[in-house]
Design a protein around this motif. Sequence first.
Motif, PDB file in Angstrom:
ATOM      1  N   LEU A  65       3.506  34.186  -2.289  1.00 43.86           N
ATOM      2  CA  LEU A  65       2.754  35.288  -1.711  1.00 43.86           C
ATOM      3  C   LEU A  65       1.269  34.995  -1.800  1.00 43.86           C
ATOM      4  O   LEU A  65       0.768  34.584  -2.843  1.00 43.86           O
ATOM      5  N   ASP A  66       0.558  35.179  -0.705  1.00 46.07           N
ATOM      6  CA  ASP A  66      -0.881  34.958  -0.669  1.00 46.07           C
ATOM      7  C   ASP A  66      -1.590  36.184  -1.254  1.00 46.07           C
ATOM      8  O   ASP A  66      -1.269  37.316  -0.906  1.00 46.07           O
ATOM      9  N   ALA A  67      -2.566  35.958  -2.125  1.00 45.14           N
ATOM     10  CA  ALA A  67      -3.268  37.057  -2.781  1.00 45.14           C
ATOM     11  C   ALA A  67      -4.040  37.912  -1.769  1.00 45.14           C
ATOM     12  O   ALA A  67      -4.127  39.128  -1.928  1.00 45.14           O
ATOM     13  N   SER A  68      -4.585  37.302  -0.738  1.00 41.84           N
ATOM     14  CA  SER A  68      -5.321  38.084   0.265  1.00 41.84           C
ATOM     15  C   SER A  68      -4.363  38.991   1.045  1.00 41.84           C
ATOM     16  O   SER A  68      -4.720  40.114   1.411  1.00 41.84           O
ATOM     17  N   MET A  69      -3.137  38.517   1.268  1.00 40.53           N
ATOM     18  CA  MET A  69      -2.129  39.342   1.935  1.00 40.53           C
ATOM     19  C   MET A  69      -1.733  40.510   1.033  1.00 40.53           C
ATOM     20  O   MET A  69      -1.543  41.634   1.510  1.00 40.53           O
ATOM     21  N   PHE A 109       6.880  44.184  -2.414  1.00 40.33           N
ATOM     22  CA  PHE A 109       6.850  43.551  -1.090  1.00 40.33           C
ATOM     23  C   PHE A 109       8.255  43.277  -0.568  1.00 40.33           C
ATOM     24  O   PHE A 109       8.492  43.344   0.636  1.00 40.33           O
ATOM     25  N   ILE A 110       9.190  42.973  -1.445  1.00 39.25           N
ATOM     26  CA  ILE A 110      10.575  42.803  -0.993  1.00 39.25           C
ATOM     27  C   ILE A 110      11.110  44.139  -0.477  1.00 39.25           C
ATOM     28  O   ILE A 110      11.770  44.193   0.566  1.00 39.25           O
ATOM     29  N   THR A 118       6.727  45.707   6.290  1.00 45.23           N
ATOM     30  CA  THR A 118       6.008  44.425   6.329  1.00 45.23           C
ATOM     31  C   THR A 118       6.994  43.340   6.720  1.00 45.23           C
ATOM     32  O   THR A 118       8.203  43.555   6.755  1.00 45.23           O
ATOM     33  N   ASP A 119       6.456  42.173   6.989  1.00 43.91           N
ATOM     34  CA  ASP A 119       7.294  41.012   7.290  1.00 43.91           C
ATOM     35  C   ASP A 119       6.682  39.801   6.600  1.00 43.91           C
ATOM     36  O   ASP A 119       6.099  38.934   7.230  1.00 43.91           O
ATOM     37  N   LYS A 125      15.854  40.549   5.268  1.00 44.11           N
ATOM     38  CA  LYS A 125      16.132  41.120   6.589  1.00 44.11           C
ATOM     39  C   LYS A 125      15.940  42.633   6.517  1.00 44.11           C
ATOM     40  O   LYS A 125      16.424  43.281   5.604  1.00 44.11           O
ATOM     41  N   PRO A 126      15.230  43.220   7.495  1.00 40.89           N
ATOM     42  CA  PRO A 126      15.018  44.675   7.481  1.00 40.89           C
ATOM     43  C   PRO A 126      16.322  45.450   7.606  1.00 40.89           C
ATOM     44  O   PRO A 126      17.245  45.023   8.284  1.00 40.89           O
TER      45      PRO A 126
END
Length: 128
Positions: A65-69, A109-110, A118-119, A125-126
């Motif tokens: 996971l990107d910290a900015s995201m 986030f999951i 989010t994606d 899978k949603p």
Amino acid sequence: MKKTKQIVASVLIMMLGLIQLPVAQAAMITTDQAIQAQQGDAERARLISLLQKDELQQQLTAYGLDASMAAERVRSMSDAEVAMLNAKLDELPAGEGIVGLAALFFIVFIITDALGATDIFTFVKPIR
């Protein structure tokens, strides 16, 4: 020439009449509402400042996971979600703060991926 000026002025007046300017609306708010708004901003700022720590950024990167995201997601969270995340963070033992927070972000986030908000992760899978 005078006739042309009158026509141009008439057209401009009609165009100004067609333009709908936004109307500002003001309403009284209670002290509780003002305090809640400021408290939500302060809690959001707390989470974003934690995301700027190197240890947490390394841990989030390990999860993919990107910290900015993550910071952008925190900015888009509701005040209730931010308060819940801060409450969970306060419950963690002092030594597990950074690792626990990274794991908590990962879980949040999951869940948001599963709900379709989010994606971020391709393996989630949603629910639909």
